[in-house]
Design a protein around this motif. Structure first.
Motif, PDB file in Angstrom:
ATOM      1  N   GLY A 133       0.799  -1.221   0.000  1.00 12.09           N
ATOM      2  CA  GLY A 133       0.000   0.000   0.000  1.00 12.09           C
ATOM      3  C   GLY A 133       0.826   1.264   0.000  1.00 12.09           C
ATOM      4  O   GLY A 133       0.408   2.289   0.553  1.00 12.09           O
ATOM      5  N   ILE A 134       2.007   1.221  -0.625  1.00 12.40           N
ATOM      6  CA  ILE A 134       2.872   2.397  -0.729  1.00 12.40           C
ATOM      7  C   ILE A 134       3.503   2.430  -2.117  1.00 12.40           C
ATOM      8  O   ILE A 134       3.484   1.445  -2.859  1.00 12.40           O
ATOM      9  CB  ILE A 134       3.999   2.402   0.335  1.00 12.40           C
ATOM     10  N   GLY A 135       4.105   3.573  -2.456  1.00 10.40           N
ATOM     11  CA  GLY A 135       4.851   3.683  -3.694  1.00 10.40           C
ATOM     12  C   GLY A 135       6.226   3.056  -3.558  1.00 10.40           C
ATOM     13  O   GLY A 135       6.872   3.158  -2.510  1.00 10.40           O
ATOM     14  N   GLY A 136       6.677   2.403  -4.604  1.00 14.91           N
ATOM     15  CA  GLY A 136       7.985   1.757  -4.597  1.00 14.91           C
ATOM     16  C   GLY A 136       9.096   2.697  -5.026  1.00 14.91           C
ATOM     17  O   GLY A 136       8.903   3.916  -5.117  1.00 14.91           O
ATOM     18  N   PRO A 137      10.276   2.156  -5.300  1.00 16.73           N
ATOM     19  CA  PRO A 137      11.402   2.989  -5.724  1.00 16.73           C
ATOM     20  C   PRO A 137      11.221   3.526  -7.140  1.00 16.73           C
ATOM     21  O   PRO A 137      10.490   2.942  -7.949  1.00 16.73           O
ATOM     22  CB  PRO A 137      12.595   2.033  -5.647  1.00 16.73           C
ATOM     23  N   ILE A 138      11.884   4.629  -7.425  1.00 15.86           N
ATOM     24  CA  ILE A 138      11.856   5.199  -8.772  1.00 15.86           C
ATOM     25  C   ILE A 138      12.535   4.243  -9.731  1.00 15.86           C
ATOM     26  O   ILE A 138      13.636   3.738  -9.469  1.00 15.86           O
ATOM     27  CB  ILE A 138      12.570   6.565  -8.798  1.00 15.86           C
ATOM     28  N   SER A 139      11.900   3.999 -10.863  1.00 12.10           N
ATOM     29  CA  SER A 139      12.426   3.066 -11.850  1.00 12.10           C
ATOM     30  C   SER A 139      13.433   3.748 -12.778  1.00 12.10           C
ATOM     31  O   SER A 139      13.099   4.740 -13.432  1.00 12.10           O
ATOM     32  CB  SER A 139      11.271   2.498 -12.685  1.00 12.10           C
ATOM     33  N   PRO A 140      14.665   3.237 -12.879  1.00 12.25           N
ATOM     34  CA  PRO A 140      15.621   3.789 -13.852  1.00 12.25           C
ATOM     35  C   PRO A 140      15.090   3.712 -15.285  1.00 12.25           C
ATOM     36  O   PRO A 140      15.373   4.594 -16.098  1.00 12.25           O
ATOM     37  CB  PRO A 140      16.863   2.913 -13.673  1.00 12.25           C
ATOM     38  N   GLN A 141      14.313   2.666 -15.576  1.00 14.91           N
ATOM     39  CA  GLN A 141      13.752   2.527 -16.924  1.00 14.91           C
ATOM     40  C   GLN A 141      12.766   3.660 -17.225  1.00 14.91           C
ATOM     41  O   GLN A 141      12.723   4.178 -18.351  1.00 14.91           O
ATOM     42  CB  GLN A 141      13.046   1.169 -17.071  1.00 14.91           C
ATOM     43  N   ALA A 142      11.991   4.054 -16.204  1.00 22.22           N
ATOM     44  CA  ALA A 142      11.055   5.158 -16.402  1.00 22.22           C
ATOM     45  C   ALA A 142      11.796   6.467 -16.634  1.00 22.22           C
ATOM     46  O   ALA A 142      11.391   7.287 -17.466  1.00 22.22           O
ATOM     47  CB  ALA A 142      10.136   5.284 -15.181  1.00 22.22           C
ATOM     48  N   VAL A 143      12.897   6.677 -15.904  1.00 24.53           N
ATOM     49  CA  VAL A 143      13.702   7.880 -16.115  1.00 24.53           C
ATOM     50  C   VAL A 143      14.318   7.873 -17.509  1.00 24.53           C
ATOM     51  O   VAL A 143      14.308   8.886 -18.213  1.00 24.53           O
ATOM     52  CB  VAL A 143      14.791   7.986 -15.023  1.00 24.53           C
ATOM     53  N   GLU A 144      14.837   6.726 -17.915  1.00 26.27           N
ATOM     54  CA  GLU A 144      15.423   6.591 -19.254  1.00 26.27           C
ATOM     55  C   GLU A 144      14.396   6.934 -20.324  1.00 26.27           C
ATOM     56  O   GLU A 144      14.686   7.684 -21.275  1.00 26.27           O
ATOM     57  CB  GLU A 144      15.933   5.163 -19.439  1.00 26.27           C
ATOM     58  N   LYS A 145      13.185   6.406 -20.180  1.00 31.74           N
ATOM     59  CA  LYS A 145      12.133   6.645 -21.169  1.00 31.74           C
ATOM     60  C   LYS A 145      11.790   8.134 -21.260  1.00 31.74           C
ATOM     61  O   LYS A 145      11.687   8.697 -22.366  1.00 31.74           O
ATOM     62  CB  LYS A 145      10.893   5.836 -20.795  1.00 31.74           C
ATOM     63  N   GLU A 146      11.612   8.779 -20.110  1.00 31.80           N
ATOM     64  CA  GLU A 146      11.238  10.193 -20.111  1.00 31.80           C
ATOM     65  C   GLU A 146      12.331  11.068 -20.704  1.00 31.80           C
ATOM     66  O   GLU A 146      12.057  11.996 -21.482  1.00 31.80           O
ATOM     67  CB  GLU A 146      10.923  10.650 -18.681  1.00 31.80           C
ATOM     68  N   LEU A 147      13.581  10.789 -20.358  1.00 32.68           N
ATOM     69  CA  LEU A 147      14.677  11.617 -20.870  1.00 32.68           C
ATOM     70  C   LEU A 147      14.894  11.388 -22.360  1.00 32.68           C
ATOM     71  O   LEU A 147      15.279  12.312 -23.087  1.00 32.68           O
ATOM     72  CB  LEU A 147      15.957  11.324 -20.083  1.00 32.68           C
ATOM     73  N   ALA A 148      14.648  10.167 -22.830  1.00 28.56           N
ATOM     74  CA  ALA A 148      14.782   9.895 -24.266  1.00 28.56           C
ATOM     75  C   ALA A 148      13.683  10.594 -25.056  1.00 28.56           C
ATOM     76  O   ALA A 148      13.918  11.116 -26.154  1.00 28.56           O
ATOM     77  CB  ALA A 148      14.736   8.386 -24.517  1.00 28.56           C
ATOM     78  N   GLU A 149      12.486  10.632 -24.488  1.00 23.95           N
ATOM     79  CA  GLU A 149      11.356  11.256 -25.185  1.00 23.95           C
ATOM     80  C   GLU A 149      11.374  12.773 -25.068  1.00 23.95           C
ATOM     81  O   GLU A 149      10.779  13.469 -25.901  1.00 23.95           O
ATOM     82  CB  GLU A 149      10.036  10.715 -24.622  1.00 23.95           C
ATOM     83  N   HIS A 150      12.044  13.300 -24.029  1.00 30.26           N
ATOM     84  CA  HIS A 150      12.070  14.748 -23.784  1.00 30.26           C
ATOM     85  C   HIS A 150      13.517  15.205 -23.571  1.00 30.26           C
ATOM     86  O   HIS A 150      13.929  15.474 -22.441  1.00 30.26           O
ATOM     87  CB  HIS A 150      11.208  15.103 -22.578  1.00 30.26           C
ATOM     88  N   PRO A 151      14.301  15.278 -24.624  1.00 32.03           N
ATOM     89  CA  PRO A 151      15.724  15.619 -24.483  1.00 32.03           C
ATOM     90  C   PRO A 151      15.958  17.025 -23.927  1.00 32.03           C
ATOM     91  O   PRO A 151      17.069  17.341 -23.519  1.00 32.03           O
ATOM     92  CB  PRO A 151      16.265  15.482 -25.909  1.00 32.03           C
ATOM     93  N   GLU A 152      14.912  17.847 -23.872  1.00 30.31           N
ATOM     94  CA  GLU A 152      15.070  19.192 -23.307  1.00 30.31           C
ATOM     95  C   GLU A 152      15.220  19.161 -21.788  1.00 30.31           C
ATOM     96  O   GLU A 152      15.658  20.146 -21.174  1.00 30.31           O
ATOM     97  CB  GLU A 152      13.882  20.074 -23.693  1.00 30.31           C
ATOM     98  N   ILE A 153      14.860  18.052 -21.157  1.00 30.54           N
ATOM     99  CA  ILE A 153      14.955  17.950 -19.695  1.00 30.54           C
ATOM    100  C   ILE A 153      16.415  17.756 -19.295  1.00 30.54           C
ATOM    101  O   ILE A 153      17.062  16.798 -19.726  1.00 30.54           O
ATOM    102  CB  ILE A 153      14.106  16.779 -19.169  1.00 30.54           C
TER     103      ILE A 153
END
Length: 441
Positions: A133-153
Motif C-alpha cells: 500500500g505504498i509507492g515503490g522505488p523510482i524506476s531507472p527505466q522510467a527515467v530513461e524513457k522520459e529523458l529519451a522522449e524529452h531531451p530538453e529535460i
C-alpha cells in the motif's frame, strides 16, 4: 572531537567581547531559561565567527568535514530546513522556463520551486506496491524513457529515502541522467543518518539535501545541501536567495557537533537502533526489505488494520509516532533512542495491536494522476478564491493539497480537481471540511 565552528564560538565567547551588535540578547541569556545556555554562542557575522554565505572561516571548515563524511565535494549549512535546500538545488540546475523531471512523491517545497522558477514539470510516478500500500522505488527505466522522449529535460529530482524508508537506486539513476546530459537532485531529507551506517548512495547525486534535524541529534530546521562538481561559492549564492541573512549560529554549531558525535559515539548507537528496528519488524506486522525493495534499516513502518486508530491509541499511552495513513504507522528511530525507548515502544505496540489476527487485504489505492491545466506559476500567482473542497470539482488548483505529513501534494498548482481526486482525498481521511484555493480562470 573535531568541531571547528563550535571551538571558534566558544573561544571567542570566552574573551568576553563587548557585543555592540545583534542579536539583542548580547549573549547574556534568554527569557526562556531552557535556551539560555546557547546564548553565549549566538553571534552574528564577525571576523572570528565567519560568514555562512561568504563561505569562509570556521563555518567553511565545519562544512568541509561534513562533505568528507558524505563523500561529496562541497556542503552548505542550511538553517531553513531541507525546504531551503530543495529550492536552492533547483535554482542551481534550472533556468526559468526549463523542463524538469520530478518525482511525483517529492515534498511540497519542490512544487513551490516549480512556481517560483517557472519550471515545466514532467512527472515520474512510482510503481504502486499493492501488497504494502505504498509507492515503490523510482524506476531507472522510467527515467530513461522520459529523458529519451524529452531531451530538453536537464534536471531530474527525486526523493530517497521516502517517509516510508523506501530507497531508490541513486547510482543507476545518476548514470541514466548523466547519459542524457541531465543532473540528478536527490531530496534525501530523511537520510542524513545513512552515511553513518556506511551507506554512501547519496554521494552519486549531483546535488543532495538532507535534514539533520529529522534523523540526527540536531535542532529543528538544521539541514545540509551537498554537491558534486558545484563550487561552494555557487551553493552560497543559491542558498542566500532562500535563507536568512542572519543565520542561526547555535543551529550551525549544532550541525558541527552532530557530525562529530555521530562519527565518534553515535555510530554504535545507530547500529543498535537498526538492530532494535529489525527485531520489531519481526515481532509485529511491518514493512520489511525484500527483493527489489531497499529500506532504511532504522525506519519502522507498522502495518495496521487502521493506522489512524493505532496512532491515536499509541498517543493515549504517551507514544507519539511521526505519522499514520489508513494502513500504516511510521516511527522515526534514531541514534538518540535507547534500549529503554524500544522497550516502551514494544510494550505499547503489544497493547494496541491485535495479536494473531491476519491483516485484511490493503485496499488503499495510489493517488490519481491529475491533469495539468495551466503552468504552476500561472496558477500560483493568478487571482483566486477559496471554495469548499467538495465544491471544487472541475476547478484548477491555485495551491497544493498536500496532507502533512508527508507533505506530498495530491493536487499541485495548475492541476484540475476531478471527481476521482476528491474521492481519493476523502478515502485517505483528508479533512473534507477544509477549503481549497482555486484559480479564477
Amino acid at each position: 572531537m573535531n568541531t571547528p565552528l563550535c571551538d571558534a564560538l566558544r573561544t571567542f565567547a570566552a574573551t568576553s567581547p563587548l557585543r555592540m551588535h545583534m542579536p539583542g540578547h548580547k549573549g547574556m541569556g534568554l527569557p526562556l531559561p531552557e535556551l539560555s545556555a546557547a546564548a553565549p554562542l549566538d553571534f552574528t557575522e564577525l571576523p572570528p565567527t565567519g560568514n555562512l554565505f561568504e563561505g569562509d572561516g570556521p563555518i567553511r571548515a565545519a562544512e568541509e568535514l561534513w562533505a568528507a563524511a558524505f563523500h561529496m565535494d562541497a556542503c552548505l549549512f542550511l538553517t531553513g530546513g531541507s525546504t531551503q535546500g530543495v529550492l536552492s538545488a533547483l535554482t542551481l540546475t534550472c533556468r526559468p522556463g526549463d523542463a524538469v523531471l520530478l518525482d511525483r512523491g517529492c515534498h511540497r517545497s519542490a512544487y513551490n520551486a516549480l512556481a517560483l522558477l517557472d519550471l515545466q514539470p514532467h512527472y515520474l510516478y512510482r510503481p504502486w506496491l499493492e501488497e504494502e500500500g505504498i509507492g515503490g522505488p523510482i524506476s531507472p527505466q522510467a527515467v530513461e524513457k522520459e529523458l529519451a522522449e524529452h531531451p530538453e529535460i536537464k534536471t531530474v529530482c527525486i526523493t530517497s529515502p521516502t517517509y516510508y524508508g523506501v530507497q531508490s537506486d541513486i547510482s543507476t539513476l545518476a548514470s541514466v541522467a548523466h547519459t542524457h546530459g541531465a543532473r540528478l537532485i536527490v531530496d534525501g531529507a530523511h537520510g542524513a543518518h545513512l552515511p553513518f551506517l556506511g551507506d554512501f548512495s547519496l554521494s552519486a547525486a549531483d546535488l543532495a539535501v538532507v535534514s539533520a534535524h529529522k534523523t540526527l541529534p540536531a535542532p529543528g530546521q538544521s539541514a545540509l545541501l551537498f554537491a558534486n562538481g558545484v563550487p561552494l561559492e555557487e551553493l552560497c549564492r543559491a542558498g542566500s536567495l532562500y535563507g536568512s541573512s542572519s543565520p542561526s549560529y547555535p543551529m550551525m554549531a549544532a550541525l558541527d557537533a552532530a557530525r562529530a558525535w555521530m562519527e565518534t559515539e553515535g555510530i554504535p548507537h545507530l547500529l543498535e537502533t537498526a538492530e532494535h528496528v529489525a527485531a520489531l519488524r519481526s515481532a509485529f506486522p511491518a514493512l520489511r526489505p525484500q527483493t527489489g525493495l531497499t529500506l532504511d534499516p532504522t525506519r519502522l513502518v507498522l502495518s495496521c488494520p487502521d493506522g489512524f486508530a493505532v496512532k491515536a491509541a499509541l498517543e493515549e499511552l504517551g507514544v507519539y509516532p511521526e505519522m499514520a495513513d489508513q494502513r500504516h504507522v511510521v516511527c522515526i528511530c534514531t541514534a538518540s533512542d535507547t534500549a529503554a525507548s524500544f522497550r516502551r515502544l514494544e510494550e505499547a505496540l503489544h497493547a494496541v495491536l491485535p495479536q494473531g489476527v491476519p491483516l485484511p487485504p490493503i485496499t488503499l489505492p495510489p493517488a490519481p494522476q491529475p491533469e495539468l491545466a495551466c503552468s504552476p506559476r500561472t496558477a500560483r500567482f493568478a487571482p483566486g478564491e477559496t471554495v469548499p473542497l467538495l465544491q471544487a470539482e472541475g476547478r484548477i488548483a491555485a495551491a497544493q493539497i498536500a496532507p502533512y505529513p508527508p507533505g506530498v501534494p495530491v493536487v499541485a498548482p495548475g492541476e484540475q480537481l476531478t471527481k476521482k481526486t476528491i474521492a481519493y482525498l476523502k478515502q485517505i481521511g483528508y479533512n473534507m471540511e477544509k477549503g481549497t484555493e482555486v484559480v479564477l480562470l
